[in-house]
Design a protein around this motif. Sequence first.
Motif, PDB file in Angstrom:
ATOM      1  N   MET A   1     -25.775  22.632  24.342  1.00  0.00           N
ATOM      2  CA  MET A   1     -25.264  23.986  24.435  1.00  0.00           C
ATOM      3  C   MET A   1     -26.256  24.847  25.196  1.00  0.00           C
ATOM      4  N   VAL A   2     -25.714  25.708  26.005  1.00  0.00           N
ATOM      5  CA  VAL A   2     -26.518  26.664  26.732  1.00  0.00           C
ATOM      6  C   VAL A   2     -25.917  28.034  26.459  1.00  0.00           C
ATOM      7  N   SER A   3     -26.689  28.931  25.887  1.00  0.00           N
ATOM      8  CA  SER A   3     -26.234  30.289  25.602  1.00  0.00           C
ATOM      9  C   SER A   3     -24.911  30.329  24.845  1.00  0.00           C
ATOM     10  N   GLY A   4     -24.736  29.429  23.892  1.00  0.00           N
ATOM     11  CA  GLY A   4     -23.523  29.429  23.078  1.00  0.00           C
ATOM     12  C   GLY A   4     -22.305  28.865  23.784  1.00  0.00           C
ATOM     13  N   ARG A   5     -22.471  28.325  24.976  1.00  0.00           N
ATOM     14  CA  ARG A   5     -21.355  27.742  25.720  1.00  0.00           C
ATOM     15  C   ARG A   5     -21.581  26.238  25.877  1.00  0.00           C
ATOM     16  N   VAL A   6     -20.497  25.512  26.044  1.00  0.00           N
ATOM     17  CA  VAL A   6     -20.606  24.078  26.256  1.00  0.00           C
ATOM     18  C   VAL A   6     -21.168  23.837  27.654  1.00  0.00           C
TER      19      VAL A   6
ATOM     20  N   VAL B   1     -21.360  22.194  30.991  1.00  0.00           N
ATOM     21  CA  VAL B   1     -20.348  21.484  31.766  1.00  0.00           C
ATOM     22  C   VAL B   1     -20.905  20.240  32.452  1.00  0.00           C
ATOM     23  N   HIS B   2     -22.182  19.977  32.263  1.00  0.00           N
ATOM     24  CA  HIS B   2     -22.816  18.800  32.830  1.00  0.00           C
ATOM     25  C   HIS B   2     -23.302  17.912  31.689  1.00  0.00           C
ATOM     26  N   PRO B   3     -22.448  16.991  31.244  1.00  0.00           N
ATOM     27  CA  PRO B   3     -22.853  16.120  30.133  1.00  0.00           C
ATOM     28  C   PRO B   3     -24.127  15.351  30.455  1.00  0.00           C
ATOM     29  N   SER B   4     -24.924  15.135  29.420  1.00  0.00           N
ATOM     30  CA  SER B   4     -26.150  14.353  29.558  1.00  0.00           C
ATOM     31  C   SER B   4     -25.789  12.900  29.860  1.00  0.00           C
ATOM     32  N   PRO B   5     -26.761  12.113  30.303  1.00  0.00           N
ATOM     33  CA  PRO B   5     -26.474  10.679  30.531  1.00  0.00           C
ATOM     34  C   PRO B   5     -25.924   9.988  29.276  1.00  0.00           C
ATOM     35  N   ARG B   6     -26.451  10.313  28.111  1.00  0.00           N
ATOM     36  CA  ARG B   6     -25.952   9.698  26.867  1.00  0.00           C
ATOM     37  C   ARG B   6     -24.518  10.127  26.591  1.00  0.00           C
ATOM     38  N   GLN B   7     -24.231  11.415  26.799  1.00  0.00           N
ATOM     39  CA  GLN B   7     -22.864  11.887  26.612  1.00  0.00           C
ATOM     40  C   GLN B   7     -21.925  11.195  27.594  1.00  0.00           C
TER      41      GLN B   7
ATOM     42  N   LEU C   1     -25.220   7.013  15.693  1.00  0.00           N
ATOM     43  CA  LEU C   1     -25.477   7.435  17.064  1.00  0.00           C
ATOM     44  C   LEU C   1     -26.031   8.853  17.147  1.00  0.00           C
ATOM     45  N   GLY C   2     -25.936   9.613  16.048  1.00  0.00           N
ATOM     46  CA  GLY C   2     -26.541  10.945  15.995  1.00  0.00           C
ATOM     47  C   GLY C   2     -25.928  11.958  16.937  1.00  0.00           C
ATOM     48  N   ALA C   3     -24.648  11.817  17.230  1.00  0.00           N
ATOM     49  CA  ALA C   3     -23.998  12.729  18.170  1.00  0.00           C
ATOM     50  C   ALA C   3     -23.852  14.130  17.587  1.00  0.00           C
TER      51      ALA C   3
END
Length: 146
Positions: free
Chosen positions: A1-6, A8-14, A67-69
């Motif tokens: 999360m960035v500033s309370g928003r999702v 839009v660039h998922p991490s490699p794990r995501q 997996l700790g998601a």
Amino acid sequence: MVSGRVDVHPSPRQQELIALARRLAREQFAPRADRHDREASFPFDDYADLRAAGLLGLCVPERFGGLGASYETYCLVAEQIAQGNASTALTFNMHCLTMLMMGVIADAMPMPERTRERHEKLRAEKFREVVQDGVYYGQPHSEPVE
């Protein structure tokens, strides 16, 4: 999360988990979805696939073998599952939210020490059941006609 928003660039794990869920949805869940809808049957076969892929442990904390998601990651994965079978995604939601409630949500709640100790013991057992035994926690009884 960035500033309370999702983000839009998922991490490699995501991205890895999204791809896994997308593959299951397209190759396994979608071809069976219409049969489950027609028969009003629970998608046990989808859960066998989720279990085999390790996704029942998606929201189980890593320290318990899961997996700790995060909730955000869960949402990204569930979106893919829903594209294969919306009913599977709905019931998977119940399972994942149960895991989150026993995990990160409970961790953020104030509890008396004795209650926290009891909770730790109980959730360790429940998380073990999910990770090692493939147990599914949910409530597939919400439809009044079934």
